[in-house]
Scaffold this motif. Structure first.
Motif, mmCIF file in Angstrom:
data_model
loop_
_atom_site.group_PDB
_atom_site.id
_atom_site.type_symbol
_atom_site.label_atom_id
_atom_site.label_comp_id
_atom_site.label_asym_id
_atom_site.label_seq_id
_atom_site.Cartn_x
_atom_site.Cartn_y
_atom_site.Cartn_z
ATOM 1 N N LEU A 1 34.503 29.836 25.170
ATOM 2 C CA LEU A 1 34.864 31.256 25.141
ATOM 3 C C LEU A 1 34.594 31.568 23.475
ATOM 4 C CD1 LEU A 1 38.318 31.026 26.872
ATOM 5 C CD2 LEU A 1 36.342 31.984 27.762
ATOM 6 N N PRO B 1 31.304 29.224 30.564
ATOM 7 C CA PRO B 1 32.903 28.783 30.718
ATOM 8 C C PRO B 1 32.878 27.997 32.043
ATOM 9 C CG PRO B 1 33.015 30.590 29.595
ATOM 10 C CD PRO B 1 31.512 30.511 29.734
ATOM 11 N N GLU B 2 32.275 28.941 33.122
ATOM 12 C CA GLU B 2 32.407 28.540 34.570
ATOM 13 C C GLU B 2 31.706 27.482 35.159
ATOM 14 O OE1 GLU B 2 31.251 31.506 33.173
ATOM 15 O OE2 GLU B 2 29.399 32.112 34.358
ATOM 16 N N LYS C 1 42.225 22.751 40.233
ATOM 17 C CA LYS C 1 40.797 22.371 40.485
ATOM 18 C C LYS C 1 40.534 20.904 39.892
ATOM 19 C CE LYS C 1 36.822 25.433 40.375
ATOM 20 N NZ LYS C 1 35.992 26.491 39.678
ATOM 21 N N ILE D 1 36.225 22.796 33.313
ATOM 22 C CA ILE D 1 37.634 22.800 32.484
ATOM 23 C C ILE D 1 38.575 23.268 33.174
ATOM 24 C CG2 ILE D 1 36.599 22.797 30.257
ATOM 25 C CD1 ILE D 1 36.764 25.815 30.065
ATOM 26 N N PHE E 1 42.654 30.795 42.858
ATOM 27 C CA PHE E 1 41.480 31.660 42.385
ATOM 28 C C PHE E 1 40.377 30.671 42.058
ATOM 29 C CE2 PHE E 1 38.717 33.658 39.342
ATOM 30 C CZ PHE E 1 38.735 34.955 39.677
ATOM 31 N N CYS F 1 36.288 30.288 43.857
ATOM 32 C CA CYS F 1 35.158 30.673 43.193
ATOM 33 C C CYS F 1 33.830 29.690 43.805
ATOM 34 C CB CYS F 1 35.138 30.331 41.626
ATOM 35 S SG CYS F 1 36.269 31.752 41.045
ATOM 36 N N PHE G 1 46.592 36.605 36.922
ATOM 37 C CA PHE G 1 46.226 37.793 37.352
ATOM 38 C C PHE G 1 47.176 38.731 37.911
ATOM 39 C CE2 PHE G 1 42.691 34.810 37.989
ATOM 40 C CZ PHE G 1 42.022 34.989 36.794
ATOM 41 N N ARG H 1 41.098 39.378 28.356
ATOM 42 C CA ARG H 1 41.717 38.314 28.408
ATOM 43 C C ARG H 1 41.607 37.749 29.733
ATOM 44 N NH1 ARG H 1 47.169 38.611 25.630
ATOM 45 N NH2 ARG H 1 46.995 40.143 27.034
ATOM 46 N N LEU H 2 41.845 38.466 30.785
ATOM 47 C CA LEU H 2 42.141 38.133 32.166
ATOM 48 C C LEU H 2 40.433 37.532 32.635
ATOM 49 C CD1 LEU H 2 44.295 40.902 33.853
ATOM 50 C CD2 LEU H 2 44.858 38.520 33.115
ATOM 51 N N ARG I 1 47.688 34.832 31.038
ATOM 52 C CA ARG I 1 46.698 35.366 31.726
ATOM 53 C C ARG I 1 46.785 35.299 33.167
ATOM 54 N NH1 ARG I 1 41.844 34.536 27.181
ATOM 55 N NH2 ARG I 1 43.112 34.768 25.450
ATOM 56 N N PHE J 1 46.437 28.890 28.846
ATOM 57 C CA PHE J 1 46.489 29.597 27.872
ATOM 58 C C PHE J 1 47.955 30.031 27.192
ATOM 59 C CE2 PHE J 1 42.536 31.009 30.076
ATOM 60 C CZ PHE J 1 41.636 30.910 29.253
ATOM 61 N N GLU K 1 38.467 36.325 30.718
ATOM 62 C CA GLU K 1 38.214 34.976 30.276
ATOM 63 C C GLU K 1 38.749 33.848 31.149
ATOM 64 O OE1 GLU K 1 37.630 35.727 25.243
ATOM 65 O OE2 GLU K 1 39.495 34.664 26.272
ATOM 66 N N ALA K 2 40.250 34.003 31.460
ATOM 67 C CA ALA K 2 40.708 33.360 32.191
ATOM 68 C C ALA K 2 39.907 33.166 33.630
ATOM 69 C CB ALA K 2 42.071 33.599 32.677
ATOM 70 N N ALA K 3 39.604 33.931 34.301
ATOM 71 C CA ALA K 3 38.626 33.841 35.123
ATOM 72 C C ALA K 3 37.605 32.937 35.110
ATOM 73 C CB ALA K 3 38.357 35.129 36.018
ATOM 74 N N ARG K 4 36.691 33.207 34.052
ATOM 75 C CA ARG K 4 35.646 32.440 33.762
ATOM 76 C C ARG K 4 35.916 31.035 33.700
ATOM 77 N NH1 ARG K 4 31.250 35.378 31.253
ATOM 78 N NH2 ARG K 4 29.981 33.488 31.401
ATOM 79 N N THR K 5 36.891 30.705 32.874
ATOM 80 C CA THR K 5 37.446 29.212 32.824
ATOM 81 C C THR K 5 37.633 28.656 34.073
ATOM 82 O OG1 THR K 5 39.764 29.444 32.571
ATOM 83 C CG2 THR K 5 38.429 29.648 30.586
ATOM 84 N N LEU K 6 37.989 29.386 35.135
ATOM 85 C CA LEU K 6 38.303 28.950 36.495
ATOM 86 C C LEU K 6 37.304 28.898 37.407
ATOM 87 C CD1 LEU K 6 41.626 31.074 37.008
ATOM 88 C CD2 LEU K 6 41.520 28.613 36.865
ATOM 89 N N GLY K 7 35.798 29.060 36.773
ATOM 90 C CA GLY K 7 34.582 29.021 37.628
ATOM 91 C C GLY K 7 34.149 30.183 38.174
ATOM 92 N N ALA K 8 34.566 31.344 37.691
ATOM 93 C CA ALA K 8 33.949 32.489 38.254
ATOM 94 C C ALA K 8 33.041 33.146 37.251
ATOM 95 C CB ALA K 8 35.100 33.814 38.242
ATOM 96 N N ARG K 9 31.834 33.456 37.867
ATOM 97 C CA ARG K 9 30.693 34.021 37.161
ATOM 98 C C ARG K 9 31.022 35.605 36.838
ATOM 99 N NH1 ARG K 9 26.184 33.250 41.659
ATOM 100 N NH2 ARG K 9 27.856 34.274 42.730
ATOM 101 N N PRO K 10 30.283 36.199 35.977
ATOM 102 C CA PRO K 10 30.687 37.399 35.514
ATOM 103 C C PRO K 10 30.814 38.378 36.724
ATOM 104 C CG PRO K 10 29.052 36.633 33.988
ATOM 105 C CD PRO K 10 29.351 35.436 35.195
#
Lengths: 270, 273
Positions: free
Chosen positions: B68, B94-95, B212, B99, B120, B124, B109, A169-170, B107, B103, A172-181
């Motif tokens: 997601l 998503p990235e 953001k 958006i 964070f 990115c 970190f 889930r962390l 979540r 949550f 996923e949160a990072a992805r929504t913040l703009g982080a690539r895998p």
């Protein structure tokens, strides 16, 4: 029999004695060789023996090969652990069997297999030789390969366990913040599994440092190139230099204990 | 040589507002235990409250918009751009959707400070073709920052890299502090999330989603643990962020502040527009 249902103090007083005696015997069995080693150790001359050219060569070879093997285990093991942790169950079973094989395989068999695969006439080795003129047997690189072969599983197993318990889930949160895998892995996953990565690397290093069978089979026993500490200790013992063998063994024992102490939170506190 | 852009970014970031996007979604997806089948159209800048009983699919709807939960059928368009359309083989991760997502289970970190959590998203790498229209300069600043961080990361020992929790570039840091101040958590910037109360952690999660200035803000019970006397202010903050807002909430007040309600029951919209 009746005492089984009683409270603990009763239990301790009688029925446990035979078990306790056996346990003590087993502990003694494990501890006695260490005691024997320490008792025979030439303490007064320990540093003199370790500073002898032969020992120093072995020390250097061991340091280089074991550290390189641990490093390679981390580099190759992280992606493998990542894939393992995400694979479908059947794929995971197959891959994990391959990963665990070097752990249960007699090291000499591993060394023989490496020779047949990477030796100058080996499956892959002939191409390495033909294309680039590389030959691994009897080289330090070969010793690194042998040590990595036996050490890698220790890292993969440790890292995979950590990755599987990582909270997706962390991610996923990072992805929504703009982080690539890849960014998620570098900035979230890796920092959170770092203790396991360190523990896995230490285990792999300790295993590589003690490596004997695969090394001597695949890379040979060339002083200054592939003769690591365990090989040097064996040779010293065989050639009637027990003090040297004991000194090298004490050194390896000290390193092993240090790794154990370093991993105490990870292993001993469970 | 990198100064000029960096300075420009600093000047701009504080006054930046989100450039809202419209949402046009036709969502069909199946999970283990239920089917979500919803049509949703939201104008740019509109604030919509999504209501419905537990298990009706509110969260899944937000997840589908965020990328997601990939669609099985249908189409999601954000700001006129198709981001998910299985029949056309389109799926934007998503990235790259621009958006902000708060949550329900926060979540945050755990290994990063409150400030680093909020920062964070600002550090990115900007994605090519991301949906943000505003904040170009801030993005360039973030890009440079990210590039420099990478250099540091490769060159230095791992331990050094771990200390890099709060990059020193002023633009993202300032934007993150602004966001923390807006939710009243600035004094906790250096604290780890584990030390916060539930309400405090929720404020940080909101600040992180807002930092953001996302064109689309998805709030999933994002204010549920926050004290009653603070909640209205934070709700205003989210509603006035300039973003298009979709909020899942059980609170009546949330429904009042919304331009419109969308009720979902058993995976279907009860009163679709």
């Amino acid at each position: 029999m009746r005492s089984v249902r009683r409270a603990r103090p009763e239990l301790r007083s009688r029925s446990v004695w035979p078990v306790a005696a056996l346990a003590l015997a087993a502990l003694a069995f494990l501890a006695t060789p260490v005691a024997g080693l320490l008792q025979r150790a030439p303490w007064s001359n320990l540093f003199g023996l370790l500073a002898a050219p032969r020992a120093l060569d072995a020390l250097a070879t061991s340091a280089v090969t074991s550290l390189a093997a641990a490093g390679l285990s981390v580099l190759a093991g992280l992606p493998l652990a990542q894939v393992l942790s995400r694979a479908r169950p059947w794929a995971r079973r197959v891959m994990r069997a391959l990963v665990l094989l070097p752990m249960v395989l007699p090291p000499v068999v591993g060394g023989t297999a490496l020779l047949l695969a990477l030796g100058r006439r080996g499956l892959l080795g002939q191409w390495l030789d033909r294309l680039w003129g590389w030959s691994l047997p009897f080289t330090t690189a070969g010793a690194v390969v042998a040590a990595t072969f036996v050490a890698l599983p220790f890292f993969v197993v440790t890292a995979e366990a950590a990755l599987r318990s990582f909270d997706a889930r962390l991610g996923e949160a990072a992805r929504t913040l703009g982080a690539r895998p890849s960014t998620v892995f570098r900035r979230v996953t890796l920092p959170l599994i770092r203790p396991a990565v360190a523990a896995g690397a230490a285990l792999a290093w300790a295993r590589a440092l003690g490596e004997f069978g695969a090394t001597i089979t695949f890379a040979g026993n060339v002083a200054g190139r592939t003769q690591t500490l365990p090989l040097a200790a064996f040779v010293a013992l065989e050639s009637g230099r027990p003090d040297e063998a004991v000194a090298l063994s004490v050194l390896l024992l000290a390193v092993s204990l240090a790794v154990l102490v370093g991993l105490r939170d990870h292993w001993l506190a469970r | 040589m990198r100064r000029t852009t960096g300075a420009a970014a600093t000047g701009t970031s504080a006054s930046l507002r989100a450039n809202p996007v419209s949402v046009d979604a036709e969502v069909f997806l199946r999970l283990a235990d239920f089917v979500l089948d919803v049509r949703l159209a939201v104008a740019a800048g509109e604030v919509v409250a999504v209501t419905g009983p537990n298990g009706s699919g509110k969260t899944t709807l937000l997840r589908a918009l965020a990328g997601l939960a990939p669609l099985e059928r249908g189409r999601v368009t954000l700001g006129g751009r198709v981001v998910d359309d299985p029949s056309a083989g389109v799926w934007l991760p998503p990235e790259r959707r621009g958006i902000g997502y708060a949550f329900q289970d926060l979540r945050l970190f755990p290994h990063l400070s409150v400030l680093a959590n909020v920062q964070f998203g600002l550090t990115c790498e900007p994605q090519v073709g991301r949906l943000t229209q505003g904040g170009r300069l801030a993005q360039i600043g973030a890009l440079r920052r990210a590039a420099m961080d990478k250099g540091v990361f490769r060159a230095a020992a791992p331990r050094l890299a771990a200390r890099r929790q709060a990059p020193r570039s002023p633009a993202p840091r300032q934007a993150a502090m602004d966001s923390l101040e807006a939710v009243g958590m600035a004094e906790y910037a250096a604290v780890r999330p584990g030390k916060l109360s539930g309400g405090q952690a929720q404020r940080v999660a909101l600040a992180r989603a807002l930092a953001k200035r996302p064109p689309l803000l998805l709030l999933d019970e994002a204010l549920s643990a926050i004290d009653d006397d603070v909640r209205p202010r934070l709700r205003q903050l989210a509603a006035r962020s300039g973003a298009t807002v979709l909020m899942v909430s059980h609170e009546r007040e949330a429904h009042k502040i919304a331009d419109r309600l969308v009720a979902i029951e058993h995976g279907r919209a009860a009163n679709s527009p």
